[in-house]
Write a protein that holds these residues in place. Structure first.
Motif, PDB file in Angstrom:
ATOM      1  N   SER A  73       0.815  -1.222   0.000  1.00  0.00           N
ATOM      2  CA  SER A  73       0.000   0.000   0.000  1.00  0.00           C
ATOM      3  C   SER A  73       0.844   1.264   0.000  1.00  0.00           C
ATOM      4  CB  SER A  73      -0.946  -0.002   1.213  1.00  0.00           C
ATOM      5  OG  SER A  73      -1.687  -1.194   1.264  1.00  0.00           O
ATOM      6  N   ILE A  74       1.650   1.449   1.034  1.00  0.00           N
ATOM      7  CA  ILE A  74       2.474   2.664   1.136  1.00  0.00           C
ATOM      8  C   ILE A  74       3.520   2.685   0.034  1.00  0.00           C
ATOM      9  CG2 ILE A  74       4.084   3.942   2.598  1.00  0.00           C
ATOM     10  CD1 ILE A  74       2.644   2.747   5.038  1.00  0.00           C
ATOM     11  N   PHE A  75       4.174   1.550  -0.185  1.00  0.00           N
ATOM     12  CA  PHE A  75       5.239   1.487  -1.185  1.00  0.00           C
ATOM     13  C   PHE A  75       4.723   1.849  -2.571  1.00  0.00           C
ATOM     14  CE2 PHE A  75       7.474  -1.309  -4.317  1.00  0.00           C
ATOM     15  CZ  PHE A  75       8.615  -0.535  -4.419  1.00  0.00           C
ATOM     16  N   TRP A  76       3.635   1.224  -2.996  1.00  0.00           N
ATOM     17  CA  TRP A  76       3.122   1.500  -4.342  1.00  0.00           C
ATOM     18  C   TRP A  76       2.575   2.917  -4.453  1.00  0.00           C
ATOM     19  CZ3 TRP A  76       0.307  -3.774  -5.585  1.00  0.00           C
ATOM     20  CH2 TRP A  76       1.285  -4.700  -6.012  1.00  0.00           C
ATOM     21  N   ALA A  77       1.889   3.395  -3.410  1.00  0.00           N
ATOM     22  CA  ALA A  77       1.362   4.766  -3.457  1.00  0.00           C
ATOM     23  C   ALA A  77       2.503   5.777  -3.597  1.00  0.00           C
ATOM     24  CB  ALA A  77       0.541   5.053  -2.208  1.00  0.00           C
ATOM     25  N   MET A  78       3.540   5.639  -2.785  1.00  0.00           N
ATOM     26  CA  MET A  78       4.684   6.560  -2.867  1.00  0.00           C
ATOM     27  C   MET A  78       5.438   6.403  -4.187  1.00  0.00           C
ATOM     28  SD  MET A  78       4.683   8.432  -0.154  1.00  0.00           S
ATOM     29  CE  MET A  78       2.899   8.398  -0.446  1.00  0.00           C
ATOM     30  N   LEU A  79       5.500   5.173  -4.677  1.00  0.00           N
ATOM     31  CA  LEU A  79       6.157   4.917  -5.958  1.00  0.00           C
ATOM     32  C   LEU A  79       5.468   5.686  -7.083  1.00  0.00           C
ATOM     33  CD1 LEU A  79       8.341   3.122  -7.411  1.00  0.00           C
ATOM     34  CD2 LEU A  79       6.490   1.486  -7.798  1.00  0.00           C
ATOM     35  N   PHE A  80       4.143   5.669  -7.075  1.00  0.00           N
ATOM     36  CA  PHE A  80       3.398   6.356  -8.128  1.00  0.00           C
ATOM     37  C   PHE A  80       3.507   7.874  -7.991  1.00  0.00           C
ATOM     38  CE2 PHE A  80       0.843   2.300  -8.353  1.00  0.00           C
ATOM     39  CZ  PHE A  80       1.370   1.925  -9.577  1.00  0.00           C
ATOM     40  N   VAL A  81       3.520   8.375  -6.735  1.00  0.00           N
ATOM     41  CA  VAL A  81       3.687   9.816  -6.544  1.00  0.00           C
ATOM     42  C   VAL A  81       5.046  10.262  -7.085  1.00  0.00           C
ATOM     43  CG1 VAL A  81       3.973  11.639  -4.820  1.00  0.00           C
ATOM     44  CG2 VAL A  81       2.131   9.981  -4.567  1.00  0.00           C
ATOM     45  N   SER A  82       6.096   9.515  -6.752  1.00  0.00           N
ATOM     46  CA  SER A  82       7.430   9.889  -7.226  1.00  0.00           C
ATOM     47  C   SER A  82       7.527   9.746  -8.739  1.00  0.00           C
ATOM     48  CB  SER A  82       8.503   9.036  -6.543  1.00  0.00           C
ATOM     49  OG  SER A  82       8.387   7.678  -6.905  1.00  0.00           O
ATOM     50  N   ALA A  83       6.879   8.718  -9.294  1.00  0.00           N
ATOM     51  CA  ALA A  83       6.930   8.514 -10.737  1.00  0.00           C
ATOM     52  C   ALA A  83       6.233   9.630 -11.494  1.00  0.00           C
ATOM     53  CB  ALA A  83       6.306   7.162 -11.095  1.00  0.00           C
ATOM     54  N   TYR A  84       5.153  10.178 -10.915  1.00  0.00           N
ATOM     55  CA  TYR A  84       4.427  11.251 -11.577  1.00  0.00           C
ATOM     56  C   TYR A  84       5.131  12.596 -11.438  1.00  0.00           C
ATOM     57  CZ  TYR A  84       0.201   8.923 -13.182  1.00  0.00           C
ATOM     58  OH  TYR A  84      -0.684   8.131 -13.882  1.00  0.00           O
ATOM     59  N   ARG A  85       5.850  12.790 -10.339  1.00  0.00           N
ATOM     60  CA  ARG A  85       6.462  14.099 -10.088  1.00  0.00           C
ATOM     61  C   ARG A  85       7.930  14.174 -10.501  1.00  0.00           C
ATOM     62  NH1 ARG A  85       3.060  17.323  -6.708  1.00  0.00           N
ATOM     63  NH2 ARG A  85       4.802  18.801  -6.632  1.00  0.00           N
ATOM     64  N   LEU A  86       8.517  13.030 -10.809  1.00  0.00           N
ATOM     65  CA  LEU A  86       9.926  12.989 -11.195  1.00  0.00           C
ATOM     66  C   LEU A  86      10.073  12.261 -12.524  1.00  0.00           C
ATOM     67  CD1 LEU A  86      11.532  11.868  -7.804  1.00  0.00           C
ATOM     68  CD2 LEU A  86      11.632  14.164  -8.780  1.00  0.00           C
ATOM     69  N   PRO A  87      11.082  12.607 -13.307  1.00  0.00           N
ATOM     70  CA  PRO A  87      11.416  11.768 -14.463  1.00  0.00           C
ATOM     71  C   PRO A  87      11.735  10.358 -13.997  1.00  0.00           C
ATOM     72  CG  PRO A  87      12.622  13.846 -14.522  1.00  0.00           C
ATOM     73  CD  PRO A  87      11.976  13.773 -13.178  1.00  0.00           C
ATOM     74  N   GLY A  88      11.457   9.375 -14.865  1.00  0.00           N
ATOM     75  CA  GLY A  88      11.632   7.984 -14.470  1.00  0.00           C
ATOM     76  C   GLY A  88      13.014   7.682 -13.934  1.00  0.00           C
ATOM     77  N   GLY A  89      14.048   8.266 -14.538  1.00  0.00           N
ATOM     78  CA  GLY A  89      15.404   8.005 -14.099  1.00  0.00           C
ATOM     79  C   GLY A  89      15.653   8.473 -12.681  1.00  0.00           C
ATOM     80  N   VAL A  90      15.154   9.657 -12.352  1.00  0.00           N
ATOM     81  CA  VAL A  90      15.339  10.188 -11.000  1.00  0.00           C
ATOM     82  C   VAL A  90      14.577   9.335  -9.995  1.00  0.00           C
ATOM     83  CG1 VAL A  90      15.019  12.180  -9.501  1.00  0.00           C
ATOM     84  CG2 VAL A  90      15.673  12.516 -11.889  1.00  0.00           C
ATOM     85  N   ALA A  91      13.327   8.994 -10.321  1.00  0.00           N
ATOM     86  CA  ALA A  91      12.513   8.191  -9.407  1.00  0.00           C
ATOM     87  C   ALA A  91      13.170   6.840  -9.129  1.00  0.00           C
ATOM     88  CB  ALA A  91      11.117   7.991  -9.996  1.00  0.00           C
ATOM     89  N   ALA A  92      13.664   6.190 -10.172  1.00  0.00           N
ATOM     90  CA  ALA A  92      14.296   4.883  -9.992  1.00  0.00           C
ATOM     91  C   ALA A  92      15.604   4.987  -9.215  1.00  0.00           C
ATOM     92  CB  ALA A  92      14.541   4.233 -11.351  1.00  0.00           C
ATOM     93  N   THR A  93      16.354   6.063  -9.443  1.00  0.00           N
ATOM     94  CA  THR A  93      17.624   6.243  -8.733  1.00  0.00           C
ATOM     95  C   THR A  93      17.380   6.485  -7.246  1.00  0.00           C
ATOM     96  OG1 THR A  93      18.611   7.176 -10.735  1.00  0.00           O
ATOM     97  CG2 THR A  93      19.767   7.556  -8.669  1.00  0.00           C
ATOM     98  N   VAL A  94      16.365   7.287  -6.927  1.00  0.00           N
ATOM     99  CA  VAL A  94      16.018   7.504  -5.518  1.00  0.00           C
ATOM    100  C   VAL A  94      15.596   6.185  -4.880  1.00  0.00           C
ATOM    101  CG1 VAL A  94      14.400   8.630  -3.948  1.00  0.00           C
ATOM    102  CG2 VAL A  94      15.381   9.915  -5.855  1.00  0.00           C
ATOM    103  N   GLY A  95      14.767   5.408  -5.591  1.00  0.00           N
ATOM    104  CA  GLY A  95      14.316   4.127  -5.053  1.00  0.00           C
ATOM    105  C   GLY A  95      15.432   3.120  -4.881  1.00  0.00           C
ATOM    106  N   ALA A  96      16.521   3.304  -5.639  1.00  0.00           N
ATOM    107  CA  ALA A  96      17.630   2.348  -5.585  1.00  0.00           C
ATOM    108  C   ALA A  96      18.389   2.399  -4.268  1.00  0.00           C
ATOM    109  CB  ALA A  96      18.598   2.608  -6.741  1.00  0.00           C
ATOM    110  N   ILE A  97      18.057   3.359  -3.412  1.00  0.00           N
ATOM    111  CA  ILE A  97      18.711   3.441  -2.107  1.00  0.00           C
ATOM    112  C   ILE A  97      18.192   2.355  -1.159  1.00  0.00           C
ATOM    113  CG2 ILE A  97      17.061   5.000  -0.986  1.00  0.00           C
ATOM    114  CD1 ILE A  97      19.448   6.507   0.198  1.00  0.00           C
ATOM    115  N   GLN A  98      17.127   1.668  -1.565  1.00  0.00           N
ATOM    116  CA  GLN A  98      16.496   0.679  -0.696  1.00  0.00           C
ATOM    117  C   GLN A  98      17.450  -0.404  -0.177  1.00  0.00           C
ATOM    118  OE1 GLN A  98      12.996  -1.347  -2.332  1.00  0.00           O
ATOM    119  NE2 GLN A  98      13.621  -3.144  -1.181  1.00  0.00           N
TER     120      GLN A  98
END
Length: 294
Positions: A73-98
Motif C-alpha cells: 500500500s504505502i510502497f506503491w502509493a509513494m512509488l506512483f507519486v514519485s513517478a508522476y512528479r519525477l522523471p523515471g530516471g530520477v525516481a528509480a535512482t532515488v528508489g535504488a537506495i532501498q
C-alpha cells in the motif's frame, strides 16, 4: 548449490518487475495508477487465498496488515507519486537506495553483521542505476524526492520485518495474506482519488492479468521465499535487476537506443550485485537460523 538456486529463483522476481513499465505503458489505460495497483494486488491475493484456504490467526492479523501496508500500500502509493512528479530516471535512482536501507535495518532489527563490503556494493549499485537511467536534464522535485525516499523506506522496513516475522505457513499463504491486505488498504485510497476505469479492452485485461498473476502473485512468492531463506540483506540488492531489465526491454521491445553510459551502468549494476552477494556469503551460519521457523 542450494544457495545459488535460491538466489536464482529470487532474482526472477525483480527481473519480472522490470517489465511493469512496459506492460503499463503498452497495455493499460493511462492515469489510473492507484486503481491499477489495487487490481494488481487484491485479485491476486484473493485467488491465492482460495488456493491455500488459510487465514491468519491471533497476532498475525495485525502483522499482516502492517506488512501489507509496508510492502504494497504505502510502497506503491509513494512509488506512483514519485513517478508522476519525477522523471523515471530520477525516481528509480532515488528508489535504488532501498538495499542500503535494508542493510542498516537488518543490523538494527535482526542483529545481522554490518559488512562494509556490502554497503560499498549497495552504493556502487546506486551509481550504476543512475548511469543506467538518469539523464543530464532530469529535474528534481522535492515532493517527488520525498515520496521516492518514503517508498524505499517503506519497502525496506517491509522486507526486514518479513524476515523477522516468519509465520508458520508456506510462502504461498504468506504472500496471499500480504497481497490481500495491501490491496484492501489501497482500495479506499484509489476510490477516493481516482475516477472509475473506462471500459476495458482485451489488451487492458491481458495487462492486468499479467501484472496480477505474474507481476504480483508469482514474483512475491519467490521474493518472500528468498527473504526467508537468504535474509533481507542478501535479497534486497537483487532489486537492482529491475531497472536493468526495464532498460533492456525498452531496447529490445521498443527499439530504444543504449548509450555507452547505460552499458557501463549495466556492467556496474551486475558487478555490484555480484560483490554484494560475495560479501553476504561470508555470513556466520547462525545468522540465517530464523529462516527455519516456518
Amino acid at each position: 548449490m542450494h544457495r545459488n538456486l535460491d538466489l536464482l529463483l529470487t532474482a526472477i522476481a525483480p527481473a519480472i518487475w522490470g517489465s511493469t513499465y512496459l506492460v503499463t505503458t503498452e497495455l493499460l489505460p493511462p492515469g489510473y495508477p492507484l486503481t491499477v495497483a489495487v487490481l494488481r494486488a487484491l485479485p491476486a491475493g484473493l485467488l491465492l487465498l482460495l488456493v491455500v484456504r488459510k487465514l491468519p490467526r491471533g497476532i498475525w492479523w495485525s502483522r499482516v496488515l502492517v506488512l501489507g501496508a509496508l510492502n504494497f500500500s504505502i510502497f506503491w502509493a509513494m512509488l506512483f507519486v514519485s513517478a508522476y512528479r519525477l522523471p523515471g530516471g530520477v525516481a528509480a535512482t532515488v528508489g535504488a537506495i532501498q538495499p542500503l536501507i535494508v542493510i542498516l535495518l537488518a543490523r538494527l532489527l535482526l542483529g545481522t553483521t554490518l559488512r562494509l563490503a556490502a554497503i560499498a556494493a549497495a552504493i556502487v549499485g546506486i551509481g550504476g542505476v543512475a548511469l543506467l537511467i538518469l539523464t543530464p536534464h532530469a529535474a528534481l522535485d522535492p515532493i517527488g524526492i520525498a515520496a521516492g525516499l518514503a517508498g524505499a523506506l517503506s519497502m525496506a522496513f517491509g522486507t526486514v520485518l518479513t524476515r523477522k516475522w516468519q509465520p508458520p505457513v508456506s510462502p504461498l499463504a504468506f504472500t496471499a495474506w500480504q497481497l490481500t491486505a495491501g490491496g484492501l488498504l489501497l482500495l479506499p485510497v484509489a476510490l477516493w482519488f481516482e475516477p472509475a476505469l473506462p471500459p476495458l479492452t482485451g489488451a487492458n485485461l491481458a495487462g492486468l492479468a499479467y501484472l496480477g498473476l505474474i507481476g504480483a502473485a508469482l514474483t512475491y512468492i519467490l521474493w518472500f521465499r528468498g527473504i526467508a531463506r537468504l535474509g533481507p540483506a542478501t535479497v534486497s540488492p537483487l532489486g537492482f535487476l529491475s531497472p536493468l531489465t526495464a532498460v533492456v526491454l525498452g531496447w529490445w521491445w521498443l527499439g530504444q537506443t543504449l548509450s555507452p553510459a547505460q552499458m557501463l551502468g549495466m556492467a556496474i549494476v551486475l558487478a555490484s550485485i555480484w560483490f554484494g552477494q560475495r560479501a553476504q556469503q561470508a555470513a556466520a551460519p547462525g545468522e540465517l537460523a530464523p529462516a527455519s521457523r516456518r
